[in-house]
Design an enzyme around this catalytic site. Structure first.
Site, short mmCIF file in Angstrom:
data_model
loop_
_atom_site.label_atom_id
_atom_site.label_comp_id
_atom_site.label_asym_id
_atom_site.label_seq_id
_atom_site.Cartn_x
_atom_site.Cartn_y
_atom_site.Cartn_z
N GLY A 12 0.74 -1.58 0.14
CA GLY A 12 0.22 -0.23 0.27
C GLY A 12 0.98 1.27 -0.45
NE ARG A 83 -2.99 6.49 14.09
CZ ARG A 83 -3.06 7.56 15.04
NH1 ARG A 83 -3.58 7.86 15.48
NH2 ARG A 83 -1.53 8.10 14.56
CG ASN A 96 -3.85 -4.40 11.33
OD1 ASN A 96 -4.37 -4.43 10.29
ND2 ASN A 96 -3.47 -2.76 10.76
CG ASN A 121 0.12 1.79 14.52
OD1 ASN A 121 1.68 1.33 15.23
ND2 ASN A 121 -0.04 3.14 13.35
NE ARG A 152 5.38 11.70 12.33
CZ ARG A 152 4.68 9.82 12.39
NH1 ARG A 152 4.31 9.70 13.83
NH2 ARG A 152 3.97 10.02 11.36
CG HIS A 176 4.15 4.06 17.20
ND1 HIS A 176 4.47 5.23 16.82
CD2 HIS A 176 3.36 3.94 15.87
CE1 HIS A 176 5.04 5.79 16.23
NE2 HIS A 176 3.65 5.01 15.12
O1 TXD Z 1 5.40 3.91 12.62
C1 TXD Z 1 4.23 3.11 12.45
N1 TXD Z 1 4.82 1.75 12.86
C2 TXD Z 1 2.93 3.68 11.48
C3 TXD Z 1 2.49 2.17 10.89
C4 TXD Z 1 3.34 4.98 10.99
C5 TXD Z 1 2.47 4.70 9.91
C6 TXD Z 1 1.51 4.08 9.39
N2 TXD Z 1 1.38 2.85 10.56
C7 TXD Z 1 0.36 1.72 9.56
O2 TXD Z 1 1.38 1.05 8.67
C8 TXD Z 1 -0.73 1.63 9.72
O3 TXD Z 1 -1.31 1.86 10.43
C9 TXD Z 1 -1.26 0.70 8.56
O4 TXD Z 1 -1.29 -0.34 10.12
C10 TXD Z 1 0.08 0.30 8.18
C11 TXD Z 1 0.67 0.18 7.12
O5 TXD Z 1 -0.13 1.50 6.63
P1 TXD Z 1 0.50 2.06 4.89
O6 TXD Z 1 0.07 3.54 4.74
O7 TXD Z 1 0.87 1.64 3.98
O8 TXD Z 1 -1.78 1.34 4.84
P2 TXD Z 1 -2.51 1.36 3.22
O9 TXD Z 1 -1.89 1.49 2.00
O10 TXD Z 1 -3.83 0.80 3.86
O11 TXD Z 1 -1.46 -0.50 2.98
C12 TXD Z 1 -1.30 -2.04 3.86
C13 TXD Z 1 -1.61 -2.60 2.88
C14 TXD Z 1 -2.87 -2.99 1.69
O12 TXD Z 1 -2.30 -3.01 0.24
C15 TXD Z 1 -3.71 -4.17 2.01
O13 TXD Z 1 -3.80 -4.41 0.82
C16 TXD Z 1 -2.48 -5.22 2.56
O14 TXD Z 1 -2.23 -4.13 3.11
N3 TXD Z 1 -3.27 -6.00 3.03
C17 TXD Z 1 -2.93 -7.37 3.73
N4 TXD Z 1 -1.06 -7.46 3.01
C18 TXD Z 1 -1.02 -8.49 2.95
N5 TXD Z 1 -1.58 -9.32 4.01
C19 TXD Z 1 -2.93 -9.62 3.87
N6 TXD Z 1 -3.94 -10.21 4.71
C20 TXD Z 1 -3.65 -7.70 4.47
N7 TXD Z 1 -4.29 -7.81 4.45
C21 TXD Z 1 -3.96 -6.19 3.98
#
Ligand code: TXD
Length: 313
Positions: A12, A83, A96, A121, A152, A176
């Protein structure tokens, strides 16, 4: 010598940015994995076509099949929901944690020797679950949050003082979440303590903004959360592993007595090199910082307990 292989589990916003940064930095070949049909393949093709322009030769592929991550040296996990405005990171726990269980199985079965960096997260619970479900050693499963949160903190201080970000050193430790702990006692500007440059009241405002910085971006974007800075932070950690840099970086590590805690993940200073998490580095905190770290640790433990309750259902 074969190129390294980096598997990105979740293609994503952060996953796509990770792929681009890994290619530009020449970290190795990249496999984007996602459950959405076509999306990882499309992003991989798009990135490959940037290669001649940016002069990178990485092989970038997209897949919906875990078998294609076989032999990965590094797995970076962003799979899961992000989020939306008004949501806390803990609100993502139910969905998640189920996703992380699947992801961990995919990594365990296909990339058993990889160094795993979890981003999803709520971070501290997700990385705890990933280690549990992969069965990997604590040296090879870490969480990315502290590098981002510290960046940050550093960027706000640099902006306040109109100095280079390279002149500001700082660490943010703990979970976090909104109770993360900016470690002011080791924050320096040009090598001197930050308190010599910024008054207490203003420092408190900057530290509060640091704690809430993720939510600030979610509120502005409305459709998701930060992705450029989290991806940049995870690439910094992957580079320290792949190039055996032995950088000391704040990261979520599995504690066994360090900083007075055991049995769960918490953001602490980590030496990251070819051995993965090679050492949790302990240094003296002020009494207040130690107390704040304990509060943050208690929140992480509550979140892990809530996760375990959900998974037991
Ligand atoms: O500092 C940190 N750790 C945080 C983490 C900083 C920012 C974002 N944080 C978390 O990272 C956020 O709360 C999310 O839980 C993750 C990913 O954030 P992102 O912005 O990349 O989310 P997206 O764009 O929704 O991408 C998530 C992808 C999406 O393409 C879904 O199709 C995929 O996850 N997805 C999966 N991939 C593999 N396997 C499964 N089961 C699956 N389900 C959804």
């Amino acid at each position: 010598m074969a190129r390294n292989k980096i598997a990105l589990i979740g293609a994503g916003n952060i996953g796509g940015t990770l792929a681009h940064l890994a290619a530009i930095e020449g970290l190795g070949d990249v496999v984007l994995f996602d459950v959405v049909e076509g999306m990882p393949q499309g992003k991989a093709l798009d990135l490959m076509e940037a290669g001649p322009i940016q002069a990178f030769d990485a092989e970038i592929t997209g897949t919906n099949d875990y078998a294609d991550i076989a032999g990965a040296d590094v797995c970076i996990v962003t799979a899961g929901l992000a989020r939306k405005p008004g949501m806390s990171r803990d609100d993502l726990l139910g969905t998640n944690s189920k996703i992380m269980t699947q992801v961990a199985a995919g990594i365990r079965e296909n990339a058993p020797d990889s160094f795993v960096i979890v981003i999803s997260n709520p971070l501290d619970a997700m990385v705890t679950l990933c280690k549990r479900e992969t069965g990997f050693a604590k040296s090879h499963v870490v969480g990315m949050a502290g590098v981002l949160d510290s960046a940050r903190y550093r960027s706000f201080i640099a902006a306040e003082l109109k100095v280079s970000v390279e002149s500001v050193q700082a660490m943010v430790l703990g979970g976090h979440g909104d109770d993360m702990v900016p470690i002011r006692s080791s924050c320096t500007v040009g090598g001197a303590p930050v308190a010599k440059f910024i008054a207490e009241a203003r420092l408190l405002e900057i530290e509060e903004r640091t704690r809430k910085a993720g939510g600030e971006i979610v509120g502005l974007l409305k459709t998701g959360s930060a992705f450029y800075s989290p991806a940049t932070a995870a690439i910094r950690m992957a580079k320290s592993y792949l190039r055996d840099k032995k950088e000391i970086l704040p990261a979520a590590a599995y504690l066994e007595g360090e900083y007075g805690h055991s049995g769960f993940y918490l953001g602490v200073p980590c030496r990251i090199g070819a051995g993965g998490l090679e050492e949790v580095v302990e240094f003296a905190l002020t009494e207040q910082e130690a107390k704040d770290l304990d509060v943050s640790a208690a929140h992480v433990q509550e979140t892990v307990a809530a996760m375990d309750k959900i998974l037991a259902q």
